[in-house]
Design an enzyme around this catalytic site. Structure first.
Site, PDB file in Angstrom:
ATOM      1  N   HIS A   1      -4.817  14.412  15.548  1.00  0.00           N
ATOM      2  CA  HIS A   1      -3.644  15.301  15.583  1.00  0.00           C
ATOM      3  C   HIS A   1      -3.907  16.622  16.317  1.00  0.00           C
ATOM      4  O   HIS A   1      -3.096  17.065  17.123  1.00  0.00           O
ATOM      5  CB  HIS A   1      -3.177  15.624  14.160  1.00  0.00           C
TER       6      HIS A   1
ATOM      7  N   ALA B   1       3.018   2.135   3.312  1.00  0.00           N
ATOM      8  CA  ALA B   1       4.240   1.335   3.394  1.00  0.00           C
ATOM      9  C   ALA B   1       5.280   1.896   2.431  1.00  0.00           C
ATOM     10  O   ALA B   1       6.449   2.098   2.793  1.00  0.00           O
ATOM     11  CB  ALA B   1       3.931  -0.119   3.073  1.00  0.00           C
TER      12      ALA B   1
ATOM     13  N   ASP C   1      -0.211   8.082  16.059  1.00  0.00           N
ATOM     14  CA  ASP C   1      -0.636   9.408  15.627  1.00  0.00           C
ATOM     15  C   ASP C   1       0.651  10.038  15.127  1.00  0.00           C
ATOM     16  O   ASP C   1       1.520  10.408  15.932  1.00  0.00           O
ATOM     17  CB  ASP C   1      -1.214  10.206  16.804  1.00  0.00           C
ATOM     18  N   HIS C   2       0.806  10.131  13.814  1.00  0.00           N
ATOM     19  CA  HIS C   2       2.143  10.480  13.319  1.00  0.00           C
ATOM     20  C   HIS C   2       2.566  11.900  13.697  1.00  0.00           C
ATOM     21  O   HIS C   2       3.745  12.230  13.649  1.00  0.00           O
ATOM     22  CB  HIS C   2       2.277  10.211  11.812  1.00  0.00           C
TER      23      HIS C   2
ATOM     24  N   GLY D   1       0.803  -1.226   0.000  1.00  0.00           N
ATOM     25  CA  GLY D   1       0.000   0.000   0.000  1.00  0.00           C
ATOM     26  C   GLY D   1       0.835   1.275   0.000  1.00  0.00           C
ATOM     27  O   GLY D   1       2.072   1.253   0.086  1.00  0.00           O
TER      28      GLY D   1
ATOM     29  N   LYS E   1       0.985  24.944   2.918  1.00  0.00           N
ATOM     30  CA  LYS E   1       1.165  23.771   3.775  1.00  0.00           C
ATOM     31  C   LYS E   1       1.910  24.252   5.012  1.00  0.00           C
ATOM     32  O   LYS E   1       3.072  24.676   4.924  1.00  0.00           O
ATOM     33  CB  LYS E   1       1.991  22.718   3.026  1.00  0.00           C
TER      34      LYS E   1
ATOM     35  N   ASP F   1     -10.673  13.126  10.453  1.00  0.00           N
ATOM     36  CA  ASP F   1      -9.361  12.861   9.870  1.00  0.00           C
ATOM     37  C   ASP F   1      -8.246  13.597  10.612  1.00  0.00           C
ATOM     38  O   ASP F   1      -7.146  13.073  10.761  1.00  0.00           O
ATOM     39  CB  ASP F   1      -9.388  13.303   8.394  1.00  0.00           C
TER      40      ASP F   1
END
Ligand SMILES: NC(=O)C1=CN([C@@H]2O[C@H](COP(=O)(O)OP(=O)(O)OC[C@H]3O[C@@H](n4cnc5c(N)ncnc54)[C@H](OP(=O)(O)O)[C@@H]3O)[C@@H](O)[C@H]2O)C=CC1
Ligand SMILES: O=C1O[C@H](COP(=O)(O)O)[C@@H](O)[C@H](O)[C@H]1O
Length: 488
Positions: free
Chosen positions: A231, A10, A168-169, A7, A336, A226
């Site tokens: 986050h 990964a 939770d990155h 995926g 961003k 999301d």
């Protein structure tokens, strides 16, 4: 074992992060089994890993030795037989690399598979190991509190809470981890970190990208589930928590949970007073015309899904009573950027130049991405001349000093998991409280149709997000150029 090894996650994040750990000498004895449905040979899988590392890191090194540790097993989640094959392969590899029976199961798959996989891992004997076993789970952890409870029940039949690592990155990001250090390692901040000195805190996480290929997932999620449920609320908790007694996982988590318990619950009619939702229309970004959300692939033409959320979060405890934490996040915005702005209260009067106007407030800005660092905005005398005050910045840029070494969030989180440090993963209690908070908002939004689209792609969101702060006498500090002089 990486479930979902063919995926996107990964490919883009996990393989490059494992390579970085390997390069830094953090992996001694290790092997990776990639698991997914499609048939692949070990060699084909290894080539995928090489491609992904090269495209992520632009690395031209010879990766032969690194990828020789990678194996592939085709498996259909519901097919018990394939778990037996997987166990056989895992046991052989365990002996070959002398892994002492330690296993990490990383579920990089759609959430509906988490429960069934965990159950199979137990029933088919993959969790019968003589070393440690740990389960890493990607987000989203459920769709709401009820489904999260059900999922938790399923995975808890195979793994104990301390063996579960809910990713939770954002908690892997260097500057998110730095929040705690900035707060608790500086005598100049902690005494001021409360409602006597702070007027409001703003957290923005804006994205330029739209939903890309994730329309199907996003339609059932929206920005609230999301980004906010995980986050954004995690950043609120780190900013608001009390100093932990010590830096152990349990102590930090329990302080974060106390913040979640103190969140003012917003429900019914209050939802639209405290929260604003948006959905992007078409617009121009980087000189390119981009379509509206409703024209994205796999998105309903009449979609009621929000791609933007702004909200005012109140923490009803002694430290924070009366201090709004404003959050905003959205897709297809102007820049961003993830930034935290802590705005201190105005001093009682201005003695300097144009005394009828207030001086700029002091700000502490934590730059999370793309730049990493902190900036403290102060007022100081202009050189020469009279006693005119001007805005000055004290900046520390993490990237300037550590650019070559700043690891990816995933790299740090995988390393933490290998070491058994769950501090920067979310405990079930945090997940449950944050779903309870968010569910009340989505309950109202799902019942009423949003006036969408209500912001242009390439903007900073709908006007209502600005009004949310204006009615409290504040405004959003810009994310790209913070040098706004409010005296002017
Ligand atoms: N991509 C990202 O940037 C992020 C993703 N996440 C989360 O990570 C998880 C994975 O996302 P992502 O990589 O994007 O998803 P993808 O759709 O790209 O990959 C899904 C993976 O699951 C495998 N798979 C699907 N069905 C089965 C099945 N029945 N049996 C076995 N394997 C199956 C696929 O293998 P095959 O195609 O071979 O069947 C593929 O390897 C999700 O929970 C997502 O929310 C979280 C944050 C960011
Ligand atoms: O979890 C998610 O995060 C990304 C944003 O992450 P970042 O590290 O690039 O800020 C977001 O795009 C995605 O929709 C969401 O699932």
């Amino acid at each position: 074992m990486i479930f979902g090894a063919t995926g996107d996650l990964a490919k883009r994040k996990l393989f490059p992060s494992i390579f970085r750990l390997y390069e830094r000498g953090k992996l001694d004895k290790f092997a990776v089994i990639g698991v997914a449905r499609r048939p692949l040979s070990n060699e084909e899988f290894q080539q995928n890993v090489v491609d992904s590392v090269k495209s992520a890191l632009g690395d031209d090194k010879n990766l032969d030795e690194f990828v020789s540790h990678f194996y592939y097993q085709s498996l259909d989640v519901d097919d018990s037989g394939s778990y037996t094959d997987l166990k056989k392969l895992a046991d052989q590899i365990d002996d070959h690399y002398d892994l002492e029976g330690n296993r990490i199961f990383y579920l990089a798959m759609a959430p509906q598979f988490f429960g069934p996989i965990a159950l199979h891992l137990k029933s088919d004997g993959l969790t019968d190991v003589k070393g440690y076993k740990r389960l890493v789970i990607e987000k989203p952890f459920g769709h709401d509190l009820e489904s999260a409870k059900e999922l938790n029940k399923q995975i808890r039949t195979a793994f104990a809470e301390e063996e579960i690592y809910r990713i939770d990155h954002y908690l892997g990001k260097e500057m998110v981890r730095n929040i705690e250090v900035i707060r608790f390692a500086n005598a100049i901040f902690e005494p001021l970190w409360n409602n006597r000195y702070i007027s409001n805190i703003q957290i923005t996480s804006s994205e330029v990208l739209g939903v890309e290929e994730r329309g199907r997932y996003y339609e059932s999620s929206g920005a609230l589930r999301d980004m906010v449920q995980n986050h954004m609320l995690q950043m609120v908790a780190l900013l608001a928590m009390e100093p932990p007694i010590s830096l152990t996982t349990d102590e930090i988590r329990s302080e974060k949970v106390r913040v979640f318990r103190a969140l003012r619950q917003i429900e019914g009619d209050e939802v639209n007073e405290y929260f604003v939702r948006g959905q992007y229309g078409e617009g121009t970004i980087d000189d390119k015309q981009v379509p509206k959300y409703r024209d994205e692939p796999m998105v309903d033409k009449e979609s009621n899904t929000e791609t933007f959320v702004a909200g005012k979060i109140m923490i009803d405890n002694f430290r924070w009573a009366g201090v709004p934490f404003y959050i905003r996040t959205g897709k297809r915005m102007k820049a961003k950027s993830t930034k935290i702005v802590v705005q201190f209260k105005d001093i009682p009067m201005n003695l300097y130049y144009q005394t009828e106007k207030m001086l700029n407030p002091n700000l502490l800005v934590i730059h999370i991405q793309p730049e990493e660092g902190i900036t403290l905005y102060l007022n100081a005398k202009k050189a020469g001349g009279k006693l005119d005050a001007q805005n000055v910045k004290l900046s520390f840029a993490n990237t300037g000093v550590h650019a070559m070494n700043t690891p990816e969030g995933y790299e740090k989180l995988i390393y933490d998991c290998m070491r058994g440090d769950a501090t920067n993963f979310t405990h079930w209690d945090e997940v449950a409280y944050s779903w309870a908070f968010v569910d009340k908002i989505s309950a109202v939004w799902e019942k009423t149709k949003g006036d969408f689209p209500n912001y242009q792609a390439g903007s900073m969101g709908p006007d209502a997000a600005d009004k949310l702060l204006e009615k409290d006498g504040f405004f959003w500090w810009p994310v790209t150029d913070l040098d706004v002089d409010i005296c002017k």
